[in-house]
Motif scaffolding. Structure first.
Motif, short mmCIF file in Angstrom:
data_model
loop_
_atom_site.label_atom_id
_atom_site.label_comp_id
_atom_site.label_asym_id
_atom_site.label_seq_id
_atom_site.Cartn_x
_atom_site.Cartn_y
_atom_site.Cartn_z
N THR A 74 0.85 -1.18 0.00
CA THR A 74 0.00 0.00 0.00
C THR A 74 0.89 1.24 0.00
OG1 THR A 74 -1.62 -1.18 1.36
CG2 THR A 74 -1.84 1.21 1.23
N GLY A 86 2.40 4.24 1.20
CA GLY A 86 2.49 4.73 2.57
C GLY A 86 3.09 3.72 3.53
N THR A 121 1.14 9.90 -5.97
CA THR A 121 -0.01 9.08 -5.58
C THR A 121 0.18 7.59 -5.82
OG1 THR A 121 -0.97 9.65 -7.74
CG2 THR A 121 -1.73 10.89 -5.84
N ILE A 164 7.38 4.85 10.09
CA ILE A 164 6.99 6.26 9.98
C ILE A 164 8.23 7.12 9.73
CG2 ILE A 164 6.00 8.22 11.21
CD1 ILE A 164 4.20 6.27 12.69
N VAL A 193 2.85 10.55 4.17
CA VAL A 193 1.97 9.43 3.86
C VAL A 193 2.23 8.22 4.77
CG1 VAL A 193 3.42 8.32 2.09
CG2 VAL A 193 0.94 8.13 1.94
N THR A 194 3.43 8.11 5.31
CA THR A 194 3.74 6.96 6.19
C THR A 194 3.00 7.05 7.52
OG1 THR A 194 5.70 8.08 7.11
CG2 THR A 194 6.04 6.69 5.17
N LYS A 195 2.47 8.20 7.84
CA LYS A 195 1.73 8.36 9.10
C LYS A 195 0.32 7.80 9.01
CE LYS A 195 4.50 12.35 10.44
NZ LYS A 195 4.53 13.78 10.86
N ASN A 196 -0.06 7.29 7.82
CA ASN A 196 -1.38 6.71 7.64
C ASN A 196 -1.42 5.22 7.94
OD1 ASN A 196 -2.56 9.15 6.78
ND2 ASN A 196 -1.84 8.83 4.69
N ILE A 197 -0.29 4.62 8.27
CA ILE A 197 -0.26 3.18 8.56
C ILE A 197 -1.09 2.91 9.82
CG2 ILE A 197 1.19 1.18 9.04
CD1 ILE A 197 3.53 2.68 7.79
N PRO A 198 -2.10 2.06 9.74
CA PRO A 198 -2.92 1.75 10.92
C PRO A 198 -2.08 1.06 12.00
CG PRO A 198 -4.02 1.04 8.90
CD PRO A 198 -2.61 1.39 8.53
N GLN A 218 -10.73 3.24 -6.06
CA GLN A 218 -10.89 2.94 -4.63
C GLN A 218 -12.36 2.66 -4.27
OE1 GLN A 218 -9.10 6.28 -2.57
NE2 GLN A 218 -7.02 5.66 -3.09
#
Length: 490
Positions: A214, A216, A229, A253, A259-264, A407
């Motif tokens: 994914t 990110g 994107t 992160i 964008v790496t801060k979106n990892i759950p 998406q």
């Protein structure tokens, strides 16, 4: 190259051994990181520029042996840092390494360019004890230079060949060298990058496992860009476990990449629960025939056999209609705008290259066209002809359209409607949709044609579903064991 001069060094140390097998051998004192590095260097000496001339490696790290020696000493004194301690890997030559190696993207204008520091993912790998053995050749500018350029060609690196058929088979692009290097046993594993199919394609063509995460999951910092994107780096290896070993270290992160801060929370930290041989039991896999339209009968048969194997493993196959791929824009407008904006930012920060903008690169190539423009540069020129502004109405319209139809109205919608665990596609033929969405895919060896061309089967899922995709891929891999190494001869 006189092969006999290296007979004192056995290639068996590295041939077809996994990261975990090499790690165990080092722990038991059977071999060392230095010996492993030398064994890979022997393979490179024999087969990269001579013999079949695979041409996968464009540069060797001059400090690799010294780093290996240091890591061997550290192992004895403190133990291994991780499963990657002392393991040699190669990275695609569009990924920055702050060392004595260049970062060129295969283009003449950057032939003498050195990065100021390691890309975030390289820093992560080095911290885990991995050795960057060298740089892998690629399709120039990650296949965003010319529509006429063949997979695996670059002005700096030349033509990468497929170890399974150097004179007849496509090597795949654009992470061609990263894939061919692992298939030819020049390194244990490698890192590629993908904008659309550039990990999945060469992994399939070289009978490897390739993970396109994914967007990110892995920081984009320090990678020569194409698209904000769609760009992501990912691992390429001989087994699912090896690929996951790299992915779990690469991710994290990065304060320089939002964008790496979106990892759950919890995603990617521990994949051990995904290594289940019965991972396909009761899984629902969606098969969309539109992904099969571009492949020949022989490859379709391989896919039919793969579906039968999935069913034998307990999966439920669901035939699904088209997934709004007809709604996705076919133009390169989004990529043209993002490439110009991104490459200008990257080049402006370089101090060791004679170019500072995309316009400079185009002019440099024209001034050296006998060498630099064997296949032209129409993609570079088309990008330069945009205004390069991310406020452009056409750019924003197509970006929003692509995001929606790939998406929420695309992958998410069809997977929710049919309650799917994954979508199945051949090789990289379904790559465009998850590429636009920024969603993950993993390809696994699925068989070979009569001409010995490898064919991968690819699982795709929703954002940040890497754990489930790994579970499915691992289960299929263990049930089928399709991978057969290529036969190289001098």
């Amino acid at each position: 190259m006189d092969k006999c001069k290296l007979d004192f060094l056995s290639e068996d140390i590295v041939l077809e051994h996994s990261i975990f097998e090499l790690q165990k051998a080092m722990e038991k004192g059977i071999t060392s990181s230095k010996e492993i590095v030398m064994a890979y260097l022997k393979r490179i000496a024999i087969y990269n520029k001579s013999g079949p001339k695979i041409n996968a490696i464009c540069e060797i790290n001059p400090d690799a042996l010294f780093i290996a020696t240091t890591l061997d000493k550290e192992r004895k004194q403190k133990g291994a840092r991780s499963c990657l301690h002392g393991i040699p890997i190669v990275v695609k030559d569009n990924i920055d390494t702050g060392d004595k190696m260049h970062t060129t993207a295969g283009t003449l204008a950057l032939k003498n360019s050195y990065a100021k520091k390691d890309a975030f993912l390289v820093k992560q790998l080095k911290t885990a004890g991995a050795i960057i053995l060298g740089k892998a050749s690629l399709t120039e500018f990650a296949n965003f230079m010319s529509t006429k350029m063949p997979n695996g060609y670059s002005t700096v690196g030349g033509q990468v060949l497929n170890p399974y058929g150097p004179n007849k088979l496509d090597v795949g692009g654009s992470s061609s060298g990263s894939a061919a290097a692992v298939a030819a046993n020049f390194a244990c594993a490698s890192i590629g990058t993908e904008t659309s199919g550039s990990i999945l394609s060469p992994s399939s063509q070289n009978s490897l496992v390739g993970i396109k995460p994914t967007v990110g999951m892995v920081s984009r910092s320090g990678i020569i860009p194409i698209s904000y994107t769609q760009d992501t780096a990912g691992p390429m290896a001989k087994t699912v476990e090896d690929a996951v070993a790299l992915l779990s270290v690469m991710m994290g992160i990065d304060e320089c990449d939002a964008v790496t801060k979106n990892i759950p929370p919890g995603v990617g930290i521990d994949f051990s629960a995904s290594f289940k041989k019965d991972g396909l039991k009761n899984a629902k896999i969606g098969v969309c025939k539109e992904f099969y339209e571009s492949i020949n009968k022989e490859k379709k048969l391989i896919m039919e056999n793969a579906v039968n194997d999935l069913v034998k493993c307990g999966a439920k196959i669901v035939d699904i209609p088209k997934i709004h791929t007809h709604e996705i824009t076919l133009s390169y407008e989004v990529l043209f705008h993002e490439f110009k904006h991104g490459i200008n930012n990257y080049l402006n920060d370089l101090s060791s290259a004679p170019v500072k903008t995309l316009k400079d690169v185009i002019r440099f190539n024209l001034e050296n066209k006998k060498v630099a423009l064997k296949y032209g540069q129409d993609l570079l020129e088309a990008s330069e002809n945009t205004n390069g502004m991310l406020t452009d109405s056409k750019y924003l319209t197509e970006l929003i359209r692509d995001q929606h139809y790939s998406q929420s109205a695309g992958i998410d919608a069809v997977m929710d409607k049919y309650d799917l665990d994954a979508l199945l596609s051949p090789a990289n033929y379904g790559a465009a949709l998850p590429a636009k969405a920024g969603y993950p895919s993993i390809t696994v060896p699925g068989g070979y044609t009569k001409s010995n061309e490898p064919v991968g089967i690819t699982f795709t899922g929703k954002a940040f579903t890497e754990h489930r995709l790994v579970e499915l891929a691992y289960s299929y891999e263990q049930a089928t064991k399709h991978r057969i190494p290529p036969k190289l001869s001098y």
